[in-house]
Each structure stands twice: as C-alpha cells, then as structure tokens.
Design a protein around this motif. Structure first.
Motif, mmCIF file in Angstrom:
data_model
loop_
_atom_site.group_PDB
_atom_site.id
_atom_site.type_symbol
_atom_site.label_atom_id
_atom_site.label_comp_id
_atom_site.label_asym_id
_atom_site.label_seq_id
_atom_site.Cartn_x
_atom_site.Cartn_y
_atom_site.Cartn_z
ATOM 1 N N PRO A 193 0.827 -1.216 0.000
ATOM 2 C CA PRO A 193 0.000 0.000 0.000
ATOM 3 C C PRO A 193 0.861 1.266 0.000
ATOM 4 O O PRO A 193 0.835 2.069 0.940
ATOM 5 C CB PRO A 193 -0.799 -0.129 1.302
ATOM 6 N N LEU A 252 -10.806 0.387 -0.687
ATOM 7 C CA LEU A 252 -10.271 0.281 0.672
ATOM 8 C C LEU A 252 -8.752 0.427 0.646
ATOM 9 O O LEU A 252 -8.048 -0.379 0.035
ATOM 10 C CB LEU A 252 -10.668 -1.070 1.277
ATOM 11 N N ASP A 253 -8.255 1.456 1.312
ATOM 12 C CA ASP A 253 -6.827 1.758 1.327
ATOM 13 C C ASP A 253 -6.124 1.129 2.530
ATOM 14 O O ASP A 253 -6.613 1.189 3.656
ATOM 15 C CB ASP A 253 -6.614 3.278 1.402
ATOM 16 N N ALA A 254 -4.946 0.550 2.269
ATOM 17 C CA ALA A 254 -3.953 0.221 3.298
ATOM 18 C C ALA A 254 -4.417 -0.826 4.304
ATOM 19 O O ALA A 254 -4.434 -0.594 5.506
ATOM 20 C CB ALA A 254 -3.505 1.490 4.006
ATOM 21 N N ASP A 258 -10.128 4.472 4.305
ATOM 22 C CA ASP A 258 -8.895 3.891 4.802
ATOM 23 C C ASP A 258 -9.277 2.724 5.698
ATOM 24 O O ASP A 258 -10.372 2.703 6.283
ATOM 25 C CB ASP A 258 -8.100 4.918 5.607
ATOM 26 N N PHE A 259 -8.382 1.758 5.842
ATOM 27 C CA PHE A 259 -8.667 0.590 6.668
ATOM 28 C C PHE A 259 -9.123 0.990 8.069
ATOM 29 O O PHE A 259 -10.116 0.458 8.592
ATOM 30 C CB PHE A 259 -7.430 -0.312 6.750
ATOM 31 N N ASP A 260 -8.432 1.951 8.689
ATOM 32 C CA ASP A 260 -8.795 2.334 10.053
ATOM 33 C C ASP A 260 -10.144 3.041 10.117
ATOM 34 O O ASP A 260 -10.796 3.026 11.166
ATOM 35 C CB ASP A 260 -7.713 3.222 10.660
ATOM 36 N N ASP A 261 -10.588 3.658 9.012
ATOM 37 C CA ASP A 261 -11.902 4.296 8.995
ATOM 38 C C ASP A 261 -13.020 3.278 9.202
ATOM 39 O O ASP A 261 -14.043 3.575 9.819
ATOM 40 C CB ASP A 261 -12.158 5.005 7.652
ATOM 41 N N GLU A 310 -1.712 3.879 -3.952
ATOM 42 C CA GLU A 310 -2.667 4.956 -3.680
ATOM 43 C C GLU A 310 -3.100 5.632 -4.972
ATOM 44 O O GLU A 310 -4.282 5.926 -5.169
ATOM 45 C CB GLU A 310 -2.061 5.975 -2.723
ATOM 46 N N ARG A 325 -15.342 5.009 -0.357
ATOM 47 C CA ARG A 325 -13.901 4.847 -0.171
ATOM 48 C C ARG A 325 -13.532 5.066 1.290
ATOM 49 O O ARG A 325 -13.969 6.040 1.918
ATOM 50 C CB ARG A 325 -13.114 5.812 -1.059
ATOM 51 N N SER A 357 -5.809 -1.843 -1.467
ATOM 52 C CA SER A 357 -4.356 -1.974 -1.344
ATOM 53 C C SER A 357 -4.069 -2.638 -0.009
ATOM 54 O O SER A 357 -4.802 -2.443 0.965
ATOM 55 C CB SER A 357 -3.667 -0.604 -1.432
#
Length: 398
Positions: free
Chosen positions: A252, A324-326, A298-301, A257, A296, A358
């Motif tokens: 990631p 989904l990012d990271a 981030d994973f932590d979101d 990104e 969209r 990612s």
C-alpha cells in the motif's frame, strides 16, 4: 447560493460532460457517440429522447417563490395548496429506473448540465435526506414541537431549486419514509420538478419493511407527479469498467494509492467525493468519500472504529463498490481490527459488493499467525474470489 454542508441542498458535484450540452441531452449523447467516447445503446437513446422532451418543457421554468411566511403555523397551513392545485404548467418529472451500470446517472448528468432552469440542484438522494433530517432537527430545536417543520423546509428547498435531480433514489430508513410523503407533497405544491435515477421501481420502494402501508400514499404520489421509465439496456457498463481494473494492489505505497485514486475516478467520474453518513438505529456510520454507489475508506476508517455487523450490512447494501486503502498485516496484535475486517468482507461478499484495495500482502499471507489465522482462511478465499472476473460480473444485491 449556499452549498455548505448545512444547506438543505448541498449538492454532490456532477461529472463534467466532455461534450457541450447546450442543445439538450439527446444531441449531447449523440455527440459523445460520434466522438467515440461511448458506444451507441438503443435503450439509452430512448431515455435521452424522454429527457430531451423534459428539457424542452422546462426551458426557462421559474415558478414563483413565496416570501417567508410570518403568520405562524396556521398561516403556513392555510397557505399550502394540495398537489392537485400545484402551479399551472408544472411539468411532470421523470423517474429513470434500471439495473446498476446501465448509464442512468450519465444520462441525468447530461440533462442536468443542459437544463435551462435558473434554480437547479443535482445530488445523491441519501445526501438530500440527511440534510432534510438535519434541517428538521434544527427547526425543532429552535421552535419546539408545536410548529410544523415541513412547510418551511420545502420553502427553503424551492428557494434554491425548482429542478431537483436525485441520483440513486432508494428508501431503506423508516425515518426517511415517515417524512417523504409530506415533504414531496409540499415540494410538488410549490412547483418543484423532480428527476431521479433508481435501481428500484416506485412500487418496490420500502418493500417488505415495517410500516410500509403508511408509505403507500407516497408511492401513489410519485407515480402521479413523476413519469416512470425503464432503462432496459442489456449491458452493465459499470461492471465493464471494473472488470478492466486491477483490484488488489501490494504494497500500500504511493503507487497503490495512485491506482486506487484512478479506480475511484474511473468508477465515479470524480477525483474526490464528499463524505456522507449512513444512519441506522440512531447511529451514524461515517463514509469518508461516496459517489455513484462507490464508497472509499482507509482501513482504520472502517475497521479501526467500533462498528458491527449491522453497520457493515448497511455499507454492503448501500454501495455496489468499496475502495479500501492500506489493509495491514493481521494478527493477535490487532485482533479487534482483524475481527471487524472478517465481518466486513463477509457482508461485502454476501451482497456481491466489488472491492478495490491496497494491502501489505496477498490475501493468503495477510493473517499467518495466531489463533484466528485458521478462521481467516475463509476470508482469504473470499478475497481471492472477489478478484475473479466471474465475481466481478455478478450483480450487486441490495
């Protein structure tokens, strides 16, 4: 014109058409086809003809806006007209219904961009309802429960838009269902024209939900004031787009990104999209970016917050694609996040939501140690299947 988040009509930006729409949506569609930007589609052409007719009927449309009423609740009540006495010459709207990916939003964008209406707004229907609830809450906080918030809400909306274009018209929330009938009755009485896209026919809105009998008059109202047209295109253009995209990016980093940025723009027509929220059982699930049925995070979101199965189900039914990012490596060290991720993927998989992500590694190597590693094997298998062309061809289940 106020388009702040607190405005009743803070609009979702529409994609900018690549071809001039000054002559209406039908010539714009044909120009796109001639330029090789899109393929010819007979069903889309029929819908564009219907929108072209509405474009003609709404040219210069500008219903009178009543000044704010100062006579209190009774004054507003007796000033209101029923729908049957809506302003003379109010054009019927259009409700364009069809399966996901058939080009409904693109056609509505062409119509909206060309509409010769001084006051117009285009926005996601869920966003519109969130803003309506917020305005009602603010009104009641200021005026109490003794006055009716619907007429002033309708007044504020028509002051900004005589033409409302709603993308993805859906009703899942009982709180929305409870106010829709009266709000739309008030809007129609004030001469508002509504164009909407939906995956659901009016007769199937809120189907199978508790309290639907009280919702039926709203369905009848929609069918009376908005013409319904089926878009019967056999081709799912959204699935064509996602089937051409890589869906799993390792690691990631900046390259990944940028790939996810490009995928989001390809699927939505927007580089960045506004945030929104899903409200269920008095709770709100924040969506950092949402447009055209794509969310969209981030994973932590989505996995670093105390969300549960009901929250992930809401995401899976409201969005056909999640970017989904990271995604990190998972282990007992981040067990809560791993458990939520497993629950999220179960919900997305069961509803055939498409995932572009990612991650630190390929699915089989994301969770390799600890007591839950064996349980993750099913999730890894699902993640692998979700990258297949067969899965990407499946329709979204709402």
């Amino acid at each position: 014109m106020d388009s702040s988040p607190n405005s009743p009509l803070a609009a979702e930006p529409a994609a900018t058409p690549a071809v001039s729409t000054s002559e209406g949506p039908l010539p714009a569609l044909r120009a796109r086809i001639a330029a090789g930007l899109i393929a010819a589609d007979p069903a889309q052409e029929l819908a564009a003809e219907k929108l072209q007719d509405l474009w003609r009927r709404t040219r210069g449309y500008d219903p009178k806006v009543e000044p704010p009423d100062t006579g209190g609740f009774l004054g507003r009540f007796f000033r209101r007209k029923p729908v049957e006495e809506a302003p003379d010459g109010t054009p019927l709207g259009l409700y364009l219904v069809g399966e996901v990916g058939r080009g409904k939003s693109m056609l509505m964008d062409l119509f909206f961009a060309s509409a010769d209406v001084a006051r117009k707004k285009r926005l996601h229907f869920h966003q519109f309802m969130q803003q309506a609830h917020r305005r009602i809450f603010e009104w009641k906080k200021q005026h109490g429960d003794a006055t009716d918030p619907i007429p002033p809400l309708a007044d504020s909306i028509v002051a900004e838009a005589a033409l409302l274009c709603f993308d993805e018209f859906q009703v899942h929330d009982i709180a929305d269902a409870m106010i829709l009938g009266r709000l739309f009755e008030a809007l129609f009485a004030r001469g508002v024209v509504i164009v909407a896209t939906s995956n659901t026919t009016p007769d199937d809105l809120f189907k199978g939900k508790p309290g639907r009998d009280a919702f039926l008059p709203f369905i009848a109202l929609i069918k009376k004031r908005i013409e319904v047209m089926m878009l019967d295109s056999a081709r799912d253009y959204r699935r064509d787009r996602i089937r051409g995209l890589p869906t799993w990016h390792v690691p990631p980093d900046g390259r990944a990104e940028r790939a996810l940025d490009a995928a989001f723009e390809e699927l939505t027509g927007e580089r960045h999209a506004p945030s929104t929220r899903l409200t269920l059982l008095g709770r709100a699930v924040e969506i950092p970016q949402a447009a055209r049925g794509v969310a969209r995070f981030d994973f932590d979101d989505v996995c670093g917050k105390p969300l549960g199965p009901a929250d992930y189900l809401a995401i899976a039914t409201h969005f056909h694609t999640v970017v989904l990012d990271a995604i990190p490596r998972l282990s007992p060290d981040n067990a809560d996040k791993a458990r939520r991720f497993i629950t999220l993927i179960d919900a997305l998989y069961e509803h055939r939501v498409k995932l572009v992500a990612s991650a630190e590694d390929v699915p089989d190597r994301l969770y390799q140690r600890g007591e839950n590693a064996a349980m993750f094997e099913r999730t890894a298998s699902r993640l692998m299947e979700m990258q297949s062309q067969e899965y990407l061809a499946l329709p979204h289940l709402t």
